[in-house]
Write a protein that holds these residues in place. Structure first.
Motif, PDB file in Angstrom:
ATOM      1  N   GLN A 174      13.901 110.910 -47.736  1.00  0.00           N
ATOM      2  CA  GLN A 174      15.165 110.735 -47.015  1.00  0.00           C
ATOM      3  C   GLN A 174      14.911 110.597 -45.521  1.00  0.00           C
ATOM      4  O   GLN A 174      15.533 109.763 -44.846  1.00  0.00           O
ATOM      5  CB  GLN A 174      16.093 111.912 -47.307  1.00  0.00           C
ATOM      6  N   MET A 175      13.999 111.401 -45.000  1.00  0.00           N
ATOM      7  CA  MET A 175      13.639 111.321 -43.586  1.00  0.00           C
ATOM      8  C   MET A 175      12.998 109.972 -43.270  1.00  0.00           C
ATOM      9  O   MET A 175      13.251 109.382 -42.213  1.00  0.00           O
ATOM     10  CB  MET A 175      12.672 112.468 -43.257  1.00  0.00           C
ATOM     11  N   ALA A 176      12.189 109.465 -44.210  1.00  0.00           N
ATOM     12  CA  ALA A 176      11.525 108.179 -44.013  1.00  0.00           C
ATOM     13  C   ALA A 176      12.536 107.040 -43.937  1.00  0.00           C
ATOM     14  O   ALA A 176      12.400 106.127 -43.117  1.00  0.00           O
ATOM     15  CB  ALA A 176      10.525 107.939 -45.146  1.00  0.00           C
ATOM     16  N   ILE A 177      13.554 107.081 -44.797  1.00  0.00           N
ATOM     17  CA  ILE A 177      14.582 106.037 -44.781  1.00  0.00           C
ATOM     18  C   ILE A 177      15.334 106.050 -43.453  1.00  0.00           C
ATOM     19  O   ILE A 177      15.588 105.002 -42.846  1.00  0.00           O
ATOM     20  CB  ILE A 177      15.549 106.232 -45.959  1.00  0.00           C
TER      21      ILE A 177
ATOM     22  N   SER B 268      16.833 106.739 -54.307  1.00  0.00           N
ATOM     23  CA  SER B 268      16.670 106.293 -55.698  1.00  0.00           C
ATOM     24  C   SER B 268      15.859 105.016 -55.790  1.00  0.00           C
ATOM     25  O   SER B 268      15.022 104.855 -56.684  1.00  0.00           O
ATOM     26  CB  SER B 268      18.046 106.076 -56.351  1.00  0.00           C
ATOM     27  N   SER B 269      16.087 104.083 -54.852  1.00  0.00           N
ATOM     28  CA  SER B 269      15.324 102.833 -54.906  1.00  0.00           C
ATOM     29  C   SER B 269      13.853 103.076 -54.630  1.00  0.00           C
ATOM     30  O   SER B 269      12.983 102.363 -55.145  1.00  0.00           O
ATOM     31  CB  SER B 269      15.900 101.807 -53.921  1.00  0.00           C
TER      32      SER B 269
ATOM     33  N   SER C 217      14.190  98.466 -55.831  1.00  0.00           N
ATOM     34  CA  SER C 217      14.448  97.464 -54.805  1.00  0.00           C
ATOM     35  C   SER C 217      13.453  96.312 -54.948  1.00  0.00           C
ATOM     36  O   SER C 217      12.243  96.525 -55.097  1.00  0.00           O
ATOM     37  CB  SER C 217      14.324  98.089 -53.411  1.00  0.00           C
ATOM     38  N   VAL C 218      13.971  95.081 -54.905  1.00  0.00           N
ATOM     39  CA  VAL C 218      13.101  93.905 -54.986  1.00  0.00           C
ATOM     40  C   VAL C 218      12.105  93.901 -53.830  1.00  0.00           C
ATOM     41  O   VAL C 218      10.967  93.446 -53.976  1.00  0.00           O
ATOM     42  CB  VAL C 218      13.952  92.611 -54.987  1.00  0.00           C
ATOM     43  N   MET C 219      12.530  94.416 -52.701  1.00  0.00           N
ATOM     44  CA  MET C 219      11.639  94.493 -51.535  1.00  0.00           C
ATOM     45  C   MET C 219      10.352  95.241 -51.863  1.00  0.00           C
ATOM     46  O   MET C 219       9.271  94.901 -51.383  1.00  0.00           O
ATOM     47  CB  MET C 219      12.344  95.202 -50.378  1.00  0.00           C
ATOM     48  N   LEU C 220      10.451  96.276 -52.686  1.00  0.00           N
ATOM     49  CA  LEU C 220       9.282  97.085 -53.016  1.00  0.00           C
ATOM     50  C   LEU C 220       8.369  96.400 -54.025  1.00  0.00           C
ATOM     51  O   LEU C 220       7.266  96.872 -54.287  1.00  0.00           O
ATOM     52  CB  LEU C 220       9.726  98.442 -53.568  1.00  0.00           C
ATOM     53  N   GLN C 221       8.834  95.293 -54.586  1.00  0.00           N
ATOM     54  CA  GLN C 221       8.032  94.546 -55.549  1.00  0.00           C
ATOM     55  C   GLN C 221       7.437  93.286 -54.928  1.00  0.00           C
ATOM     56  O   GLN C 221       6.901  92.431 -55.620  1.00  0.00           O
ATOM     57  CB  GLN C 221       8.911  94.176 -56.754  1.00  0.00           C
ATOM     58  N   ARG C 222       7.530  93.181 -53.618  1.00  0.00           N
ATOM     59  CA  ARG C 222       6.993  92.041 -52.890  1.00  0.00           C
ATOM     60  C   ARG C 222       5.792  92.468 -52.056  1.00  0.00           C
ATOM     61  O   ARG C 222       5.418  93.646 -52.037  1.00  0.00           O
ATOM     62  CB  ARG C 222       8.077  91.432 -51.995  1.00  0.00           C
ATOM     63  N   GLY C 223       5.235  91.501 -51.347  1.00  0.00           N
ATOM     64  CA  GLY C 223       4.062  91.790 -50.527  1.00  0.00           C
ATOM     65  C   GLY C 223       4.291  91.509 -49.057  1.00  0.00           C
ATOM     66  O   GLY C 223       3.362  91.171 -48.329  1.00  0.00           O
ATOM     67  N   TYR C 224       5.572  91.632 -48.596  1.00  0.00           N
ATOM     68  CA  TYR C 224       5.901  91.364 -47.197  1.00  0.00           C
ATOM     69  C   TYR C 224       5.342  92.465 -46.295  1.00  0.00           C
ATOM     70  O   TYR C 224       5.058  93.575 -46.748  1.00  0.00           O
ATOM     71  CB  TYR C 224       7.420  91.309 -46.995  1.00  0.00           C
ATOM     72  N   ARG C 225       5.249  92.153 -45.015  1.00  0.00           N
ATOM     73  CA  ARG C 225       4.839  93.211 -44.071  1.00  0.00           C
ATOM     74  C   ARG C 225       5.913  94.292 -43.989  1.00  0.00           C
ATOM     75  O   ARG C 225       5.605  95.458 -43.753  1.00  0.00           O
ATOM     76  CB  ARG C 225       4.506  92.638 -42.695  1.00  0.00           C
TER      77      ARG C 225
END
Length: 333
Positions: free
Chosen positions: A47-50, A70-71, A77-85
């Motif tokens: 929670q602190m990280a978010i 939860s994500s 989250s789709v973001m967590l399944q990608r390889g973006y910076r």
């Protein structure tokens, strides 16, 4: 009798805590049932990280708004399944948040399985530079080693595929923990007649998490692009001298080019920038020209209520009035 009561309490606690965290893997759930109190501290770290992610990226097109606890635990989250910076930053700040929160909770006596960092109690004294003041380790150092290890067990357990995605995620997890370790601070308390500070007792504490966020934001800007080798783990030039390898260990990795994040795309978990407040005169990323992606902006009147005219009353409370403030702001079309 006491042991049986403690065991029963831990069992009930683990059921409540672990069942309340969606998306845990088998390994994570087993870890949670063994350490429900530590897992609860870990979730507070997420929670602190978010919150820190949203602070660091509040004026970026991507501003972490879609992230939830939860994500993160479900990796939904789709973001967590990608390889973006941006993905790399999320993994790093989440791992850092867990390590930070657990390390601090250990030293505060909130957790059964850990306490103050035992390695700090060396009993040695030495002279400080520039004077005759002596110091020694004492107090209650934050248990960074335990926090780092739990963060590793809790978050790295999900990465088992061995492909470039998991390899990069594991690297960024460790880079996040390294950002906490490299910014550890020493706090001291003076002892002596009339505050003379003839002797100092010192202990180690985790840094303010804002400092960790700034450190990782700088590493986000200088993130290293990696490529897959033979369909396996990530590359990224890990050869070379030891100093270069150490520097790379602290950097964030990515392997996909980021989208521009301008338009809303629910399937890609991109919120877009429509309706976001922008800074009209700024030529930077927070400016309307950049943040609105060329769509232009609207000028609207915003009304908000804030506390004002606060007075301190002896003893001991503060009494404030509510004032209505109106201002013109610019928001992206």
């Amino acid at each position: 009798m006491s042991n049986s009561v403690d065991a029963a309490w831990i069992t009930r606690s683990s059921v409540v805590v672990c069942n309340g965290i969606p998306g845990l893997t088998k390994e994570q759930r087993e870890l949670c049932h063994r350490n429900p109190d530590v897992t609860e501290a870990a979730v507070k770290g997420l929670q602190m990280a978010i919150a820190e992610c949203r602070h660091q990226f509040q004026w970026h097109r991507w501003n972490c708004s879609s992230l939830t606890t939860s994500s993160l635990t479900q990796h939904s989250s789709v973001m967590l399944q990608r390889g973006y910076r941006e993905t790399g930053f999320v993994y790093a700040i989440a791992s850092a948040g867990v390590a930070h929160s657990v390390s601090r909770a250990c030293s505060m006596g909130r957790l059964i399985s850990c306490g103050c960092d035992p390695s700090s109690y060396t009993g040695r004294e030495t002279k400080m530079v520039g004077g005759g003041t002596q110091w020694k380790w004492g107090g209650c150092s934050h248990n960074l080693e335990y926090g780092m290890e739990f963060s590793k067990q809790f978050l790295d357990a999900r990465e088992v595929a061995g492909d470039i995605q998991s390899t990069v995620n594991l690297h960024n997890n460790q880079a996040g923990r390294n950002a906490v370790a490299s910014n550890m601070q020493v706090r001291c308390k003076c002892h002596g007649m009339s505050g003379s500070c003839e002797l100092k007792t010192c202990w180690k504490v985790v840094p303010d998490f804002r400092l960790v966020g700034r450190t990782l934001k700088n590493r986000f800007r200088n993130a290293v692009a990696v490529i897959s080798r033979n369909g396996g783990g990530g590359g990224g030039g890990k050869g070379g001298n030891r100093k270069a390898q150490k520097n790379l260990a602290n950097q964030l990795f990515f392997f996909q080019k980021s989208p521009n994040f301008c338009e809303r795309d629910a399937h890609a978990d991109i919120a877009g920038t429509s309706g976001r407040r922008c800074n009209k005169p700024s030529a930077g990323g927070d400016g309307c020209a950049s943040l609105c992606c060329g769509r232009g902006y609207n000028v609207i009147r915003q009304r908000r209520v804030e506390r004002c005219g606060c007075k301190f009353h002896w003893c001991c409370f503060v009494e404030c009035q509510n004032c209505t403030v109106e201002e013109w702001i610019t928001v992206c079309k």
